[in-house]
Design an enzyme around this catalytic site. Sequence first.
Site, PDB file in Angstrom:
ATOM      1  N   SER A 129      53.515  25.376  28.993  1.00  0.00           N
ATOM      2  CA  SER A 129      52.939  26.737  29.210  1.00  0.00           C
ATOM      3  C   SER A 129      54.040  27.667  28.509  1.00  0.00           C
ATOM      4  CB  SER A 129      52.595  27.050  30.610  1.00  0.00           C
ATOM      5  OG  SER A 129      51.842  28.079  30.603  1.00  0.00           O
ATOM      6  N   HIS A 167      45.091  23.015  33.203  1.00  0.00           N
ATOM      7  CA  HIS A 167      46.364  23.486  32.517  1.00  0.00           C
ATOM      8  C   HIS A 167      47.571  23.129  33.394  1.00  0.00           C
ATOM      9  CE1 HIS A 167      49.478  26.082  30.285  1.00  0.00           C
ATOM     10  NE2 HIS A 167      49.606  26.874  31.307  1.00  0.00           N
ATOM     11  N   ASP A 168      47.333  22.841  34.514  1.00  0.00           N
ATOM     12  CA  ASP A 168      48.421  22.293  35.448  1.00  0.00           C
ATOM     13  C   ASP A 168      48.753  20.865  35.156  1.00  0.00           C
ATOM     14  OD1 ASP A 168      49.258  24.315  37.026  1.00  0.00           O
ATOM     15  OD2 ASP A 168      47.917  23.990  38.959  1.00  0.00           O
ATOM     16  N   ARG A 199      47.425  36.583  41.439  1.00  0.00           N
ATOM     17  CA  ARG A 199      47.665  35.268  41.526  1.00  0.00           C
ATOM     18  C   ARG A 199      46.350  34.363  41.521  1.00  0.00           C
ATOM     19  NH1 ARG A 199      51.052  30.946  40.395  1.00  0.00           N
ATOM     20  NH2 ARG A 199      51.200  29.558  42.157  1.00  0.00           N
ATOM     21  N   ASP A 250      42.509  21.405  29.914  1.00  0.00           N
ATOM     22  CA  ASP A 250      43.028  22.729  29.696  1.00  0.00           C
ATOM     23  C   ASP A 250      42.436  23.743  29.052  1.00  0.00           C
ATOM     24  OD1 ASP A 250      44.905  24.681  29.738  1.00  0.00           O
ATOM     25  OD2 ASP A 250      46.695  23.462  28.850  1.00  0.00           O
TER      26      ASP A 250
END
Lengths: 648, 648
Positions: free
Chosen positions: B162, B360-361, B232, B327
């Site tokens: 990222s 994405h994680d 967040r 992702d």
Amino acid sequence: MVSSTIFESSDAVRSAKPLRYVQSLQLAEPLALEKGGTLPRVTVAYETYGRLSAARDNVILVCHAISGDSHVAKHDAADDPGWWDVVVGPGKAINTDRFFVICPNLLGGCRGTTGPCSENPETGKPYGRDFPTVTIGDMVAVQRRLLSQLGISQLLAVAGGSLGGHQALTWATRHPGSVRGVIALATSPRLTSQAIAFDVVGRNAILHDPHFHGGQYYDQPHGPDVGLALARMIGHITYLSPESMQEKFEADRLHPRDVAIEFEKKFSVGTYLGYQGAKFVERFDANSYVTLSLAMDLFDLGGTPEVLSAAFRPARARWLVISFTSDWLFPPDQSRDLVNALVANNAPVTYCNVQSAGGHDAFLLPDELDIYGEMIRAFLVNLPAGQVPAAGAHAGEAAASHSTTPFEAPPSANSLQPVPAAPGIVQPASAGFAEEHPGPTSIFHQHRLDYDRIVELIPPEASVLDLGCGSGTLLARLRQGNHRRLVGVELDERKILNCVSRGLDVIQEDLNKGLGAFGTQEFDYVILSQTLQAVFDVEGVLLEMLRVGRRCIVSIPNFGYRPLRRMLADDGRAPKSGGVLRYEWYNTPNIRFFTIADFEDFCLSKSLRVDRRIALDTEKHAEIFEEANLDADMAIFVISQNQPATRS
Amino acid sequence: MVSSTIFESSDAVRSAKPLRYVQSLQLAEPLALEKGGTLPRVTVAYETYGRLSAARDNVILVCHAISGDSHVAKHDAADDPGWWDVVVGPGKAINTDRFFVICPNLLGGCRGTTGPCSENPETGKPYGRDFPTVTIGDMVAVQRRLLSQLGISQLLAVAGGSLGGHQALTWATRHPGSVRGVIALATSPRLTSQAIAFDVVGRNAILHDPHFHGGQYYDQPHGPDVGLALARMIGHITYLSPESMQEKFEADRLHPRDVAIEFEKKFSVGTYLGYQGAKFVERFDANSYVTLSLAMDLFDLGGTPEVLSAAFRPARARWLVISFTSDWLFPPDQSRDLVNALVANNAPVTYCNVQSAGGHDAFLLPDELDIYGEMIRAFLVNLPAGQVPAAGAHAGEAAASHSTTPFEAPPSANSLQPVPAAPGIVQPASAGFAEEHPGPTSIFHQHRLDYDRIVELIPPEASVLDLGCGSGTLLARLRQGNHRRLVGVELDERKILNCVSRGLDVIQEDLNKGLGAFGTQEFDYVILSQTLQAVFDVEGVLLEMLRVGRRCIVSIPNFGYRPLRRMLADDGRAPKSGGVLRYEWYNTPNIRFFTIADFEDFCLSKSLRVDRRIALDTEKHAEIFEEANLDADMAIFVISQNQPATRS
């Protein structure tokens, strides 16, 4: 900064001024709500387009989405734009020369129908957060009462996208006796967890805005404008596809638009969102946003195929379900879940996942009108007028808690007076598709001889699934018989449109991915004509056919045909012929090379029963009885599972 | 409400307490910033793992993402969890028994390195919004100075996902002389407009929080906690894939978790997000979030292939680029853009789009460690130690503005003292893949005879692209020659891993989708062995090969082989044999059926020149010179465009 010409949103940004043409009506009775509580007085704002027919049988209810309102379309050239001008109007897909369109503003909204900004009769002040939780069912209940008070007892169709689709689904499942046709666009049986998540963040932004004042901000200088704008910005991102955002903003990503907003102005996409957020605040009430988004999040027809099937059991409408490939907020798989549940109930349904870059907003955009708009037009033209067929006309049994008859429509002061219909453009049901143009899967250039034989093989009253049905030529021929149920499967969206124009039901599906939409032994006959040689997963497709159908009819080209053998044996070249075999080895759609004998070996090895084999020499128009593997260029097989079919 | 056991986030939620093991250092000089301004005093917090080798040549810089910090991994069993414990540690993919790992907290962060909450020496108060705009380049400049002051002049590798990947890309392009290897995970040349849009909404939420106080909230009872929590929450949605959200929340979507939060608690996904938002506020500074997310949004290596290629021209590292299929925040196509730009510069690069539901994680999760972790391990083991090769060793020319030599590393008080390395687990470069197990595309069960002939056909010093390279058997054999450049293309991720373990460069690509990664006439030879018969778009693949390679070597099975002809002619059955032809007609991967003569006709009709043809009877181990179309079961063709190749 560059000019703001990109700011024509699909979701037409309109002023907050009261709209002309809006009518309103007060419901005769208080409204008891599903989640508890009663609204003593409910006003409904609505607009109508076109003329009610004398038989009152041309009514289409259009349901709007979260930020829409009753203003579907322009009433005249000078009128403000409507949110669905591309679809609704004279001569358009929902043709107001022919149909009477009505669109009410939603319960809980802020554009004329009772909602949180309406006066609470108990306090004399706006409801604010005292406005009770409402559901999609409550919204539909209000629409139903409105129609009843207007003297309308039957809907020819109900149409809506997104939250509007949720209303359409609710109409069809709760009030099956009142709806002939359902057009459900970009919708779902319930929201994804991701979609709920975005809504939760939006509501948190509104409810934690210090100007929210517990929802009683109406007499304050400011409401929760920032929170509502943030919620709108989040929403806007989810309505667009990544590719459409790329197209709009990538080229000049660092050049913010010249707009007067309080929000960050560093990136072009940022100014776009800031502008959308700021404009939304001018025309929408934050409490309504919270109320409507919560209703959407609570909507839930079921999360498993079993529950969903049960939910659709009462429905008796004909269905057109459309999703859009780039819609990630209401992903196409959710529409497929709807369709599978309908198919499980033998409901007549057509489904297409329209190729589009428009994202969730695609159903509001002109880009794919030639597909989705024309499907809507063709679907409506083919809806028979008159009463909805009785429960059980297809497999549906109405549940006791649902109304199964047209609702009472006592003439009242509000009752609409039908007027003679204007001479509309009536399109014949099967215009333009008298005989299918030979496509790449047609073995014969002039006439599909195999169709003649296949039609003969299928008894009247049988139910039939035609895989790779093309524009519906075979199904249209079968319809001349007295068949119980005719359904096509096709991948090409233009061919699907042709089927809809013929009034046929067709489901978009890739054969290689299985026939998940269809239940075990659901059809008497499943047909796959001249297509097996173009299928990669031969075994999977055949086993799926045999699961779904009691008998399967498979027609194949025969690579064992003498002239084809000779091409390889004598000339050392890959066999090639006319029709489906007219291609070169390197560009043919045919990827499976086999003979009649190979196919028979296959059936033997998989314990499949060959009930009938018809071998043809199509050049000589002759049936071959001896040496079929040498002398026939084509064969038609009727196969079934080796255990006797439960019904033969 | 149910228990909160689902709240183990991939992004480990840690307390705000100061971490043990954090070291810090003050940069010797003020830092001039790219966007203007100077930071007179910069402190850097960092952690290290493993031991620096005597040659100082085992240093891996790990770069963290937006919400991470220097605490990559546990230092001991009792230590707090690190954000990348799954990858970094003794015996793990980034093996701290062997490598010396250093991870600094980012410039602009809030976990020890100078950022908006640090004291502004001019005012004696925290910077707040007076903290200047920083870029990824500034962050890397700080890292470089840190390493220099520690006496480290060369990085064996820089690794990050990222925003961490953005730093790795910046290291490789700005300081090419200092980096041997780059591991870039789930990253991109710049953010999508969609990703920027989410960041803009998050920043708007923070900046419009009434507790933001113009950024000087540090002495206030509250900071912009709601705004930061909303940012967040939005971020968290984008880090997860829709399928992983479905798996976590669908089953009990209406059952909120029992957590003490101020946010909406109606849906399970809502309480999860609310909890993540609330916890984040305890450990993160809102001004840092604004600063870091803006740096990420401003990062831009280029939006077109041309600009991107130019950006990567100075790079001289070896590359491992990994994306994850689910992702959607940093979509795999963006990694592909990176890879294409690297390939255009002849950079040694391996690329894999790892099949994953992790979103994405995924690069933080243990789920696909067997692929991406093992690729990292194999890549590092095969990185040669010593100096980075001089500019021009591959096509890269260092631009004048970039540092091309290892940076100065004067011994200083901070200088790290190397200690003898612990005996690490040294894996041999090509362990375990001595000879490839015959896969479905191997014609011979024991030995790929065609490889012997292909190796003979390729002159030393030629550059070679092997399409469908499998585990790299042919490339590994070619490497024993003195070839200029060897690259594989493969679809299967485990085979790609095998290639990486052999120290080969391989790009994941589907041949049917073209060879877009490769430029015109980029290779002397392009090889496609025993694969053409399994390709759908035969013509497209061959034309792409001829675009990319001066000469192409194509080996094919021959369906004109006498025994195969007989099977059809005499037995009336689809031909079948051993090796690549061992399958049944209905399940073979082979979908193109052709003979040597067919292939020659094809070349003629497309004006392709056949430079050489080798026909083999592999059963007799004999080359066939007469009647090849009858007597050979296989042929190898060397073909080229009809105009003479520019270099032969």
